[in-house]
Every structure is written in structure tokens, then in C-alpha cells.
Design a protein around this motif. Sequence first.
Motif, PDB file in Angstrom:
ATOM      1  N   ARG A   1      -7.089  10.508   3.294  1.00 17.11           N
ATOM      2  CA  ARG A   1      -7.608   9.643   2.219  1.00 17.11           C
ATOM      3  C   ARG A   1      -7.564   8.171   2.638  1.00 17.11           C
ATOM      4  NH1 ARG A   1      -4.362  11.747  -2.952  1.00 17.11           N
ATOM      5  NH2 ARG A   1      -5.392   9.922  -3.873  1.00 17.11           N
TER       6      ARG A   1
ATOM      7  N   GLN B   1       0.865  -1.173   0.000  1.00 16.01           N
ATOM      8  CA  GLN B   1       0.000   0.000   0.000  1.00 16.01           C
ATOM      9  C   GLN B   1       0.905   1.228   0.000  1.00 16.01           C
ATOM     10  OE1 GLN B   1      -0.602  -2.333   2.825  1.00 16.01           O
ATOM     11  NE2 GLN B   1      -1.731  -3.513   1.323  1.00 16.01           N
TER      12      GLN B   1
ATOM     13  N   SER C   1      -5.204  -1.411  -7.473  1.00 14.26           N
ATOM     14  CA  SER C   1      -4.948  -1.256  -6.040  1.00 14.26           C
ATOM     15  C   SER C   1      -4.441   0.137  -5.691  1.00 14.26           C
ATOM     16  CB  SER C   1      -3.924  -2.288  -5.570  1.00 14.26           C
ATOM     17  OG  SER C   1      -2.709  -2.174  -6.291  1.00 14.26           O
ATOM     18  N   LEU C   2      -4.067   0.914  -6.709  1.00 17.66           N
ATOM     19  CA  LEU C   2      -3.596   2.280  -6.461  1.00 17.66           C
ATOM     20  C   LEU C   2      -3.828   3.124  -7.700  1.00 17.66           C
ATOM     21  CD1 LEU C   2      -1.950   4.264  -4.571  1.00 17.66           C
ATOM     22  CD2 LEU C   2       0.042   3.604  -5.934  1.00 17.66           C
ATOM     23  N   ARG C   3      -4.408   4.314  -7.498  1.00 19.25           N
ATOM     24  CA  ARG C   3      -4.527   5.311  -8.548  1.00 19.25           C
ATOM     25  C   ARG C   3      -4.040   6.644  -7.993  1.00 19.25           C
ATOM     26  NH1 ARG C   3      -9.512   2.617  -9.744  1.00 19.25           N
ATOM     27  NH2 ARG C   3      -9.523   1.727 -11.855  1.00 19.25           N
ATOM     28  N   VAL C   4      -3.011   7.189  -8.591  1.00 19.09           N
ATOM     29  CA  VAL C   4      -2.496   8.499  -8.194  1.00 19.09           C
ATOM     30  C   VAL C   4      -2.452   9.367  -9.442  1.00 19.09           C
ATOM     31  CG1 VAL C   4      -0.626   9.776  -7.127  1.00 19.09           C
ATOM     32  CG2 VAL C   4      -1.117   7.445  -6.374  1.00 19.09           C
TER      33      VAL C   4
ATOM     34  N   ASP D   1      -9.950   6.169   2.858  1.00 17.09           N
ATOM     35  CA  ASP D   1     -10.830   5.334   2.042  1.00 17.09           C
ATOM     36  C   ASP D   1     -10.069   4.705   0.881  1.00 17.09           C
ATOM     37  OD1 ASP D   1     -12.967   5.860   3.660  1.00 17.09           O
ATOM     38  OD2 ASP D   1     -13.792   7.456   2.398  1.00 17.09           O
ATOM     39  N   ASP D   2      -8.911   5.271   0.542  1.00 19.19           N
ATOM     40  CA  ASP D   2      -8.076   4.700  -0.522  1.00 19.19           C
ATOM     41  C   ASP D   2      -7.198   3.569  -0.014  1.00 19.19           C
ATOM     42  OD1 ASP D   2      -9.117   6.564  -2.251  1.00 19.19           O
ATOM     43  OD2 ASP D   2      -7.460   7.981  -2.004  1.00 19.19           O
TER      44      ASP D   2
ATOM     45  N   LEU E   1      -1.131   9.343   2.369  1.00 17.05           N
ATOM     46  CA  LEU E   1      -2.571   9.167   2.179  1.00 17.05           C
ATOM     47  C   LEU E   1      -3.320   9.318   3.497  1.00 17.05           C
ATOM     48  CD1 LEU E   1      -2.615   6.171  -0.340  1.00 17.05           C
ATOM     49  CD2 LEU E   1      -3.511   8.469  -0.779  1.00 17.05           C
TER      50      LEU E   1
END
Length: 432
Positions: free
Chosen positions: A162, A151, A341-344, A164-165, A157
Motif C-alpha cells: 500500500r 507516517q 494524512s492517515l485512514r485505517v 500509494d498510502d 503498509l
Amino acid sequence: MRSRHQGAENVGVGSSDSPLCVNAERVLRRIEELAGIGATPEGGVTRLGFSAADREAQRYLADEARRSGLVVDVDSAGNVLMRRAHGPSTGRSVLFGLHLDTVRNGGRLDGAYGVVGALEVLERLDEAGVETALKPVAVAFSNEEGALFQQPFWGSLSLTGRIDDLPRDPRDLNGLSLREPLRLAGGDLDALETAAWPQGSIAAYLELHIEQGPVLERTGFPIGVVDSIVGRIVIDVDITGQAGHAGTTPMPGRRDALVAAGQIVQAAERLAAERQLCRVATVGRLSLQPGSTNVIPGAVSLTAELRDGSRSRLVTAEREFRGEAALIGKQTGCEVKAKASLRVDPEDADPRIRDIVATVASRLGLTHTTTPSGAGHDAQVMASAAPFGMIFVPSQDGLSHVPQEYTAPEDLVDGADVLLNSVLALTRGSAA
């Protein structure tokens, strides 16, 4: 060492021709000492987020800060926060720092350099008796790399609210829960929301980093002023086929999960190399079951990472990748599940902060150039909470995330000087 750094501990503040300078010996010593925590035989560093080595580095940092009279706290996400004991007790803050964790057998500078620089800033402000309008706060974000607990940007985050991410019950690569490692690091998974800072409480965020690319070295500039950071999508792909005897199962009708995985890896490569739907695409993790030479692989997990400076292009690339992965599943008789699993998102640095960094570099006699960042950083997460800026220094041969990662000592000190005086300008209200 360049002559302007000699006697830096005695340089005053306040006049336009007397910029504050870091204690070069102290900066370089701490970089070296941190490199010994998690050192590998190959000359690299393995200090995975929330590992024992990571906690040792955290303790080292806290001890050094307290020895200098600073106040140190660890929030519920495991972020280490350092403040001056005196100064503004209320109002907005200027936050600056980086992370202590590394990839496996990575370099000694990625992350650690920015944290050492941030600690040095607080010390020099104290030693020089500088009064600021805004509160300077240094941070060592937890688990930026996501090398063990996958993560990445965990600390930033959490600090930006954030959560919720983030998964509610994070697990490492071996399936072990984050709960106990986070507790050992001083955090608390059940109170994660308390790590979030109130909206508007951070006036600016600034990050000092090695470039991790070849541009500055090739062009001869000692300082890079970052104008943008590339966006990133991480997609976890689980492929389920049918395990079977490698000698007795005929080739027709096999459901080999690794064959499907190989085609998906090639599909990711084509996205960037041939179809040019995104700037780069990489499959950097792959595991298979049961992992025996005489058994057809029945299950494979892999991670694909897509990067680009355009959010719309990333969306298109992800859609195309998912479509190709699903088609490969049908063609090979395997079940394919893909989940991001991750968006940035890509982010642009704040123009005012960029101007301050450039002006500071010029005052220090350092040439500089504007450059984008192809790597992801906590700074782009912080963009959701505050305007941000980044300072780059050259990387030898453009290498990073490897034991050969290296930046010349004078360049490291130059970058720390730029950070120090940029923070000084920001905390005095120049870009608030």
C-alpha cells in the motif's frame, strides 16, 4: 515464575498434553536489554522510528537472531525479517511480530514485547526440531508509531503493497527527508515497492501485545483474545492568521491563529464527548509560529485523531470536524486547511485464528476473554493481505505510552507461550 515454565527449554512437542513453552529467562532478559536502548531519565524509552536509537535496537535484534542461527534480512522499507535456516523454502508463510520504535518517553513493552516474543518462537521451533508445513517468519515492522516521521504503519503498509498510502518524499517533524535515515536502517526509498509481498503469500498474521487498557487486569484474565481493532483517521490542520505586535494590535480585527486552533481543539473534543459521533477524539500535536510572548501567533499546525469501531461513524465524524474547522476559520478571519494524512479502517480478527488462540490458552491452563482493541496496530494493516489474530496480556493500571507501562513477568511469559503454540498450530496447517 509459575511452575509450568520451569525447564521450558526441555519441553517437547507433539503430544496433546505437552505444549511447547518459551525460555522465560531469555524472553525477560531481552525485554530488559531492549529497554536500555533509548532509555530516558524518567524510566521510559525514546526510540523514535528511524532514529539512531531505533537502528541500535534493530542491530541488537539482528545480532540476537543470527546468534541463534536464524536468517535475518532488512527489506527496502526497513522491516527486519527473521526466518529459520531450515524448513519449507517455498509456499505460504505465517507472519508474526510487531515493532521496535516507541513514542517519545514511552514504555518498554509496547512493540518490543511482541518482537521479542516473535524471535523466541523461531528459536523454540528450531530448538525443538519442529517441522512445519507453512513457513514461520518473524517481523519487526518499521515506524509503526510515526512519532518522528509522521507516517505511522510505514513498514506494514509497505509490506502489504500500500505504498500509494505513503508520501513519496516523507519528512520528519524538522522537515528532514527520510531518504538517508531509511538507508542507514538498511532500506531504500527508491525501491520501496520491492518490500511488498505477493498477494496470497501470507496465510496468517499474528501479533502479541500488551493490552494498553485496564480490562484484563480488572477482570482477572491473563489472556485477551482480540476480536476487533478500532479504526483511525488522522487529520493535519494548518491555520494561517496574521502575526502582529501583541501590545499595539487592537483586539478587534485580530487574526490570531492560536485562538482559532483552540476552538478547533474544543470542536474535536465535542465530537466524542458531547456529540458522540466517534468513540474518542484527540489533538495530540500542536505547534505555532513565531512562538514569542509578545507576538500574536500567525500560524498553527495541529493534528487531530478520530477513532471508532465503525467506518461509517468515522466518515461522519471527519465530515463534521472539517465543517466546524472551516466555520471557525471564517469566524476568526483565519485560513484553515485540513487534510487526512492517515485512514485505517476498523478490522475484525479472523474467527478461526481467534479459536486457535483460545484453544491454546485453555491447553496451557490460562483463562481468557474476548476483547476489542482501542489502539491501532500493524495487525489491522495486515488485514488487507491476510487473516489476522491478536493476543493481549494485562497492562498494570491500563497504562501505556508512558514510563509507568508495566506487565507482570509471569503474564509476559504466558502471552509468549500462547503466541508460540498458536504459531505452531498455524504453521502446521490448522487454520491455513
